[in-house]
Motif scaffolding. Structure first.
Motif, mmCIF file in Angstrom:
data_model
loop_
_atom_site.group_PDB
_atom_site.id
_atom_site.type_symbol
_atom_site.label_atom_id
_atom_site.label_comp_id
_atom_site.label_asym_id
_atom_site.label_seq_id
_atom_site.Cartn_x
_atom_site.Cartn_y
_atom_site.Cartn_z
ATOM 1 N N SER A 17 0.850 -1.186 0.000
ATOM 2 C CA SER A 17 0.000 0.000 0.000
ATOM 3 C C SER A 17 0.885 1.235 0.000
ATOM 4 O O SER A 17 2.016 1.201 0.490
ATOM 5 N N LEU A 18 0.364 2.312 -0.562
ATOM 6 C CA LEU A 18 1.094 3.577 -0.561
ATOM 7 C C LEU A 18 0.130 4.719 -0.298
ATOM 8 O O LEU A 18 -0.885 4.860 -0.988
ATOM 9 N N LYS A 19 0.455 5.516 0.711
ATOM 10 C CA LYS A 19 -0.311 6.717 1.028
ATOM 11 C C LYS A 19 0.616 7.915 0.937
ATOM 12 O O LYS A 19 1.803 7.821 1.237
ATOM 13 N N TYR A 20 0.066 9.036 0.496
ATOM 14 C CA TYR A 20 0.855 10.261 0.495
ATOM 15 C C TYR A 20 -0.006 11.417 0.977
ATOM 16 O O TYR A 20 -1.234 11.348 0.982
ATOM 17 N N HIS A 21 0.676 12.475 1.412
ATOM 18 C CA HIS A 21 -0.018 13.605 2.018
ATOM 19 C C HIS A 21 0.076 14.831 1.114
ATOM 20 O O HIS A 21 1.120 15.118 0.535
ATOM 21 N N THR A 22 -1.036 15.506 0.967
ATOM 22 C CA THR A 22 -1.118 16.756 0.219
ATOM 23 C C THR A 22 -1.763 17.810 1.112
ATOM 24 O O THR A 22 -2.139 17.527 2.260
ATOM 25 N N ALA A 23 -1.920 19.009 0.559
ATOM 26 C CA ALA A 23 -2.570 20.082 1.307
ATOM 27 C C ALA A 23 -4.022 19.733 1.617
ATOM 28 O O ALA A 23 -4.612 20.235 2.582
ATOM 29 N N GLY A 25 -5.014 16.698 2.370
ATOM 30 C CA GLY A 25 -5.071 15.589 3.313
ATOM 31 C C GLY A 25 -4.373 14.350 2.800
ATOM 32 O O GLY A 25 -3.593 14.401 1.848
ATOM 33 N N GLU A 26 -4.667 13.223 3.416
ATOM 34 C CA GLU A 26 -4.036 11.959 3.063
ATOM 35 C C GLU A 26 -4.755 11.284 1.897
ATOM 36 O O GLU A 26 -5.980 11.229 1.859
ATOM 37 N N THR A 27 -3.977 10.767 0.943
ATOM 38 C CA THR A 27 -4.527 10.055 -0.209
ATOM 39 C C THR A 27 -3.912 8.668 -0.287
ATOM 40 O O THR A 27 -2.697 8.519 -0.167
ATOM 41 N N THR A 28 -4.754 7.664 -0.474
ATOM 42 C CA THR A 28 -4.269 6.297 -0.671
ATOM 43 C C THR A 28 -4.164 6.035 -2.164
ATOM 44 O O THR A 28 -5.171 6.016 -2.873
ATOM 45 N N ALA A 29 -2.942 5.848 -2.637
ATOM 46 C CA ALA A 29 -2.717 5.607 -4.066
ATOM 47 C C ALA A 29 -2.875 4.131 -4.407
ATOM 48 O O ALA A 29 -3.475 3.783 -5.432
ATOM 49 N N LEU A 30 -2.330 3.255 -3.566
ATOM 50 C CA LEU A 30 -2.397 1.806 -3.769
ATOM 51 C C LEU A 30 -2.826 1.140 -2.473
ATOM 52 O O LEU A 30 -2.457 1.605 -1.381
ATOM 53 N N GLU A 31 -3.571 0.033 -2.601
ATOM 54 C CA GLU A 31 -4.065 -0.633 -1.396
ATOM 55 C C GLU A 31 -3.960 -2.148 -1.534
ATOM 56 O O GLU A 31 -4.576 -2.761 -2.416
ATOM 57 N N ASN A 32 -3.122 -2.732 -0.693
ATOM 58 C CA ASN A 32 -2.993 -4.195 -0.595
ATOM 59 C C ASN A 32 -2.761 -4.869 -1.946
ATOM 60 O O ASN A 32 -3.463 -5.818 -2.318
#
Length: 263
Positions: A17-23, A25-32
């Motif tokens: 999984s990959l999450k990243y943070h922007t202005a 909020g948090e965004t999940t790009a990939l999940e499991n």
């Protein structure tokens, strides 16, 4: 769920999984995300824009680090040594316009201080084998789009990577050139016995090149289906597109990518 492990596995993603943070909020790009790639396979990733296909290439290349899960290359975590075994080919060839093809194809060798007479002979052999020997002292602007892509691939192969990551390398070409060049590039990759992962939005291209197609959902990207591709008689890209199996695969992938059906 992961496929059954075997000694020929080159790359393994396990619950990545990959999450990243922007202005915002948090965004999940990939999940499991979980899948394995065997040595010598040509894998194609397809899915809607923004589902994380290019992100997966960046994770495998070691450019990004997953928030969760593991990525293994030949059974070991990605590190500096494994990064050197990965070659990246992008949408644009990124050949230096002021440098001839001979120097462009040896660029990676020069950067890594491996531009030895032995390696120069290897690159010269690739240029000869794939029809660019007589153009080695020409500049990129003097070559067709297809020839430039061949030169870009030879530059990548010069470093003798175990794995090739191809991020829509044919998308800038016109339709007819694209079919010819994709067939050309695929033949080179298979002839060199390389493992490859291609990202594309073109379903037809995916079917005609892949051993398996991994289909992703919309963001956050998850593996929706892994589709094995097999043609009984067809070998070239053109032959595959004209074969009876082609429409069956196309309809299956089109159905899986029917985004409205999920809403």
């Amino acid at each position: 769920m992961l496929e059954k492990n075997n000694s020929e596995t080159l790359v393994e993603l396990n619950d990545v999984s990959l999450k990243y943070h922007t202005a915002q909020g948090e965004t999940t790009a990939l999940e499991n995300v979980s899948f394995q790639i065997k040595k010598g396979e040509f894998i194609v990733l397809v899915g809607p824009s923004g589902c994380g296909k290019t992100t997966i290439l960046s994770l495998i290349a070691g450019i990004l680090t997953p928030t969760h899960g593991k990525i293994l290359f030949q059974g070991s975590p990605i590190d500096q040594n494994t990064r050197q075994q990965v070659g990246y080919m992008l949408q644009h060839d990124h050949l230096f316009p002021w440098s001839n093809i001979w120097n462009n194809t040896r660029l990676g060798l020069k950067i890594q201080k491996k531009d030895t007479p032995e390696m120069q002979s290897y690159v010269d052999g690739l240029l000869n084998q794939y029809g660019l020997s007589e153009f080695k002292y020409n500049f990129p602007k003097q070559l067709s789009g297809g020839m430039r892509q061949r030169a870009a691939l030879i530059r990548t192969l010069a470093l003798q990577p175990s794995l090739l990551l191809l991020d829509e390398p044919f998308s800038a070409l016109d339709y007819q050139t694209r079919i010819h060049v994709s067939d050309d590039i695929a033949s080179i990759i298979r002839g060199q016995d390389k493992t490859a992962i291609l990202v594309t939005h073109d379903i037809s291209e995916a079917i005609s090149l892949a051993d398996r197609i991994i289909i992703f959902t919309q963001r956050p990207g998850k593996v929706k289906m892994i589709l094995p591709i097999s043609f009984e008689n067809a070998k070239t890209v053109t032959e595959k597109r004209q074969s009876p199996e082609f429409s069956k695969y196309f309809d299956c992938i089109w159905k899986e990518l029917d985004y409205n059906a999920e809403e």
